[in-house]
Design a protein around this motif. Structure first.
Motif, mmCIF file in Angstrom:
data_model
loop_
_atom_site.group_PDB
_atom_site.id
_atom_site.type_symbol
_atom_site.label_atom_id
_atom_site.label_comp_id
_atom_site.label_asym_id
_atom_site.label_seq_id
_atom_site.Cartn_x
_atom_site.Cartn_y
_atom_site.Cartn_z
ATOM 1 N N TYR A 112 0.837 -1.209 0.000
ATOM 2 C CA TYR A 112 0.000 0.000 0.000
ATOM 3 C C TYR A 112 0.871 1.257 0.000
ATOM 4 O O TYR A 112 0.651 2.185 -0.781
ATOM 5 C CB TYR A 112 -0.924 -0.018 1.215
ATOM 6 C CG TYR A 112 -1.743 1.239 1.376
ATOM 7 C CD1 TYR A 112 -2.831 1.495 0.550
ATOM 8 C CD2 TYR A 112 -1.414 2.181 2.356
ATOM 9 C CE1 TYR A 112 -3.580 2.656 0.690
ATOM 10 C CE2 TYR A 112 -2.157 3.345 2.502
ATOM 11 C CZ TYR A 112 -3.236 3.573 1.667
ATOM 12 O OH TYR A 112 -3.967 4.728 1.804
ATOM 13 N N SER A 168 -4.939 -11.264 -1.970
ATOM 14 C CA SER A 168 -6.247 -10.655 -2.233
ATOM 15 C C SER A 168 -6.268 -9.195 -1.796
ATOM 16 O O SER A 168 -6.818 -8.329 -2.491
ATOM 17 C CB SER A 168 -7.347 -11.437 -1.500
ATOM 18 O OG SER A 168 -7.439 -12.761 -1.985
ATOM 19 N N THR A 169 -5.666 -8.913 -0.646
ATOM 20 C CA THR A 169 -5.616 -7.532 -0.163
ATOM 21 C C THR A 169 -4.752 -6.669 -1.070
ATOM 22 O O THR A 169 -5.082 -5.511 -1.351
ATOM 23 C CB THR A 169 -5.067 -7.490 1.278
ATOM 24 O OG1 THR A 169 -5.823 -8.378 2.106
ATOM 25 C CG2 THR A 169 -5.154 -6.085 1.847
ATOM 26 N N TYR A 172 -6.664 -5.699 -4.059
ATOM 27 C CA TYR A 172 -7.596 -4.617 -3.714
ATOM 28 C C TYR A 172 -6.879 -3.265 -3.713
ATOM 29 O O TYR A 172 -7.406 -2.270 -4.225
ATOM 30 C CB TYR A 172 -8.226 -4.888 -2.345
ATOM 31 C CG TYR A 172 -9.020 -3.724 -1.810
ATOM 32 C CD1 TYR A 172 -10.301 -3.449 -2.290
ATOM 33 C CD2 TYR A 172 -8.483 -2.879 -0.838
ATOM 34 C CE1 TYR A 172 -11.027 -2.365 -1.807
ATOM 35 C CE2 TYR A 172 -9.201 -1.800 -0.353
ATOM 36 C CZ TYR A 172 -10.472 -1.550 -0.839
ATOM 37 O OH TYR A 172 -11.178 -0.476 -0.365
ATOM 38 N N HIS A 173 -5.671 -3.226 -3.156
ATOM 39 C CA HIS A 173 -4.907 -1.970 -3.134
ATOM 40 C C HIS A 173 -4.580 -1.510 -4.561
ATOM 41 O O HIS A 173 -4.640 -0.310 -4.863
ATOM 42 C CB HIS A 173 -3.611 -2.150 -2.342
ATOM 43 C CG HIS A 173 -3.813 -2.290 -0.863
ATOM 44 N ND1 HIS A 173 -4.814 -1.626 -0.188
ATOM 45 C CD2 HIS A 173 -3.127 -3.008 0.079
ATOM 46 C CE1 HIS A 173 -4.747 -1.926 1.101
ATOM 47 N NE2 HIS A 173 -3.740 -2.758 1.282
ATOM 48 N N HIS A 175 -6.311 -2.156 -7.250
ATOM 49 C CA HIS A 175 -7.566 -1.663 -7.837
ATOM 50 C C HIS A 175 -7.870 -0.251 -7.342
ATOM 51 O O HIS A 175 -8.321 0.611 -8.116
ATOM 52 C CB HIS A 175 -8.714 -2.606 -7.476
ATOM 53 C CG HIS A 175 -10.036 -2.193 -8.048
ATOM 54 N ND1 HIS A 175 -10.927 -1.382 -7.370
ATOM 55 C CD2 HIS A 175 -10.616 -2.458 -9.248
ATOM 56 C CE1 HIS A 175 -11.995 -1.178 -8.115
ATOM 57 N NE2 HIS A 175 -11.838 -1.810 -9.261
ATOM 58 N N THR A 176 -7.617 0.003 -6.070
ATOM 59 C CA THR A 176 -7.863 1.333 -5.510
ATOM 60 C C THR A 176 -6.993 2.378 -6.195
ATOM 61 O O THR A 176 -7.465 3.459 -6.565
ATOM 62 C CB THR A 176 -7.586 1.337 -3.995
ATOM 63 O OG1 THR A 176 -8.445 0.388 -3.353
ATOM 64 C CG2 THR A 176 -7.831 2.715 -3.400
ATOM 65 N N THR A 213 -8.277 -7.492 -12.554
ATOM 66 C CA THR A 213 -8.769 -6.617 -11.486
ATOM 67 C C THR A 213 -8.896 -5.183 -11.981
ATOM 68 O O THR A 213 -9.923 -4.523 -11.782
ATOM 69 C CB THR A 213 -7.815 -6.665 -10.274
ATOM 70 O OG1 THR A 213 -7.787 -7.997 -9.743
ATOM 71 C CG2 THR A 213 -8.275 -5.712 -9.181
ATOM 72 N N SER A 269 -9.197 -17.495 -7.999
ATOM 73 C CA SER A 269 -10.073 -16.329 -7.825
ATOM 74 C C SER A 269 -11.491 -16.677 -7.397
ATOM 75 O O SER A 269 -12.281 -15.783 -7.107
ATOM 76 C CB SER A 269 -10.128 -15.528 -9.138
ATOM 77 O OG SER A 269 -8.833 -15.181 -9.574
ATOM 78 N N ARG A 273 -12.336 -13.291 -4.761
ATOM 79 C CA ARG A 273 -11.778 -12.261 -5.643
ATOM 80 C C ARG A 273 -12.800 -11.907 -6.719
ATOM 81 O O ARG A 273 -12.658 -12.245 -7.894
ATOM 82 C CB ARG A 273 -10.463 -12.739 -6.253
ATOM 83 C CG ARG A 273 -9.415 -12.978 -5.173
ATOM 84 C CD ARG A 273 -8.117 -13.487 -5.706
ATOM 85 N NE ARG A 273 -7.216 -13.784 -4.594
ATOM 86 C CZ ARG A 273 -6.036 -14.358 -4.728
ATOM 87 N NH1 ARG A 273 -5.597 -14.696 -5.925
ATOM 88 N NH2 ARG A 273 -5.281 -14.594 -3.672
ATOM 89 N N LEU A 275 -13.587 -9.137 -8.099
ATOM 90 C CA LEU A 275 -13.154 -8.246 -9.175
ATOM 91 C C LEU A 275 -12.460 -9.032 -10.287
ATOM 92 O O LEU A 275 -12.678 -8.770 -11.475
ATOM 93 C CB LEU A 275 -12.218 -7.168 -8.625
ATOM 94 C CG LEU A 275 -12.862 -6.115 -7.721
ATOM 95 C CD1 LEU A 275 -11.793 -5.221 -7.103
ATOM 96 C CD2 LEU A 275 -13.864 -5.274 -8.502
#
Length: 349
Positions: A112, A168-169, A172-173, A175-176, A213, A269, A273, A275
């Motif tokens: 992150y 997975s986290t 997500y980061h 994608h953000t 993603t 996935s 997951r 996304l």
């Protein structure tokens, strides 16, 4: 504390102290910011400009040995530090060497901060480091699995659930960051366009999960699918050449099989997951929508078969989206001219 009132020598002394006591993350960026504006000063019998001192200090910092448990803290410090592109790359390379020394729980917060640090450039380096780590710690364990497609219809429990959750986290980061429209994502995608002739680099399970993603953001979908599909086509073309040319088989000893790679992506996935699954479904329909040349087009048929496989594997295990996928297939059968590939997709074994 107004650091601009300090003499350059004293600022340099404070920087040296921070180098020894590396936890002083809040002070160091401000010190270097102030020093970088200074013209000339002498420190340790060497005459520096502010820019020269900062460059040497960053070099010393990168040559230092850091404890893995403070690397995330250091990464957040570098975000506010004034760095040239060359210095930035050097720091990113240094930080990237520590991911293998971290526990799975430490990786998401580190990534992150690293993504924030690479907001403007060198984002592709972050993905590359993650790809190497992932292949060594997760996907590498599956390389010895049976390649029978029936094996991939089952959701297997990984021996390293912590690594899966960390991955997975991280997705997500990513994608953000992509949803915020950072330039680094465009640079990352442009870097992939330069390696389309090496499909094995892009057709990698983790790399594909990252791409699928990001593809759920409408702005990037077409660009990403225009990266993945040519690699799949090239893989099929190379496999055809290997079948018909002994010389080509000797030159290109192995060829990636898109079916196997995409099967792994689906398998990894299916649990949490969404996304990636959404991106896979969209890509599956893109493959089914490929037009064929006059006569029999084997490459088009292989793409239809691949799209068919992706959608079937997903709707078998993701009942919540099965109805939407089936309805879309039915709509295409009714509204399109060439529909045999859509009909085949409904013939579940």
């Amino acid at each position: 504390m107004d650091l601009t009132k300090f003499k350059s020598f004293h600022l340099a002394e404070l920087c040296s102290f921070c180098l020894e006591c590396i936890q002083c993350k809040d002070l160091l960026p401000e010190l270097l910011n102030v020093l970088a504006e200074r013209e000339k000063f002498e420190y340790n019998d060497i005459e520096y400009t502010g820019i020269e001192y900062k460059r040497d200090f960053v070099n010393s910092l990168c040559m230092s040995s850091w404890s893995p448990n403070i690397v995330t803290l250091l990464t957040s410090m570098f975000i506010d530090m004034p760095l040239t592109k060359e210095e930035h790359l050097k720091v990113v390379n240094k930080l990237g060497t520590y991911i293998e020394k971290m526990t799975p729980q430490e990786i998401p917060p580190f990534i992150y901060q690293l993504l924030k640090f690479c907001k403007h450039y060198n984002n592709y380096k972050v993905i590359l480091v993650l790809r190497i780590y992932n292949n060594a710690n997760l996907n590498g364990n599956s390389s010895s699995d049976s390649t029978n497609t029936n094996d991939f219809d089952l959701i297997e429990t990984t021996d390293n659930q912590e690594t899966v959750e960390a991955e997975s986290t991280v997705l997500y980061h990513i994608h953000t960051v992509a949803s915020l429209g950072h330039d680094c994502i465009k640079d990352y995608l442009n870097s992939l366009k330069n390696v389309l002739r090496c499909p094995e680099f892009i057709l990698d399970p983790f790399q594909l999960m990252v791409l699928f993603t990001i593809s759920t953001i409408p702005h990037y979908e077409e660009t990403i699918f225009d990266i993945i599909r040519p690699c799949i086509v090239r893989s099929y073309q190379e496999n055809q050449k290997r079948q018909h040319s002994c010389w080509f088989r000797e030159v290109v000893s192995t060829c990636h099989k898109p079916e196997e790679v995409l099967s792994q992506v689906v398998k990894f996935s299916l649990q949490d997951r969404d996304l990636v699954i959404q991106g896979l479904v969209n890509f599956g329909f893109v493959l089914l929508g490929i037009g064929s040349a006059l006569g029999r087009d084997l490459i088009a048929e292989k793409q239809w078969s691949l799209g068919n496989m992706i959608l079937l594997k997903i709707i078998k295990r993701k009942r919540n989206i099965a109805s939407t996928v089936i309805q879309t297939l039915c709509n295409h059968i009714v509204t399109r001219q060439n529909v045999s590939q859509y009909i085949d997709c409904l013939k579940m074994p």
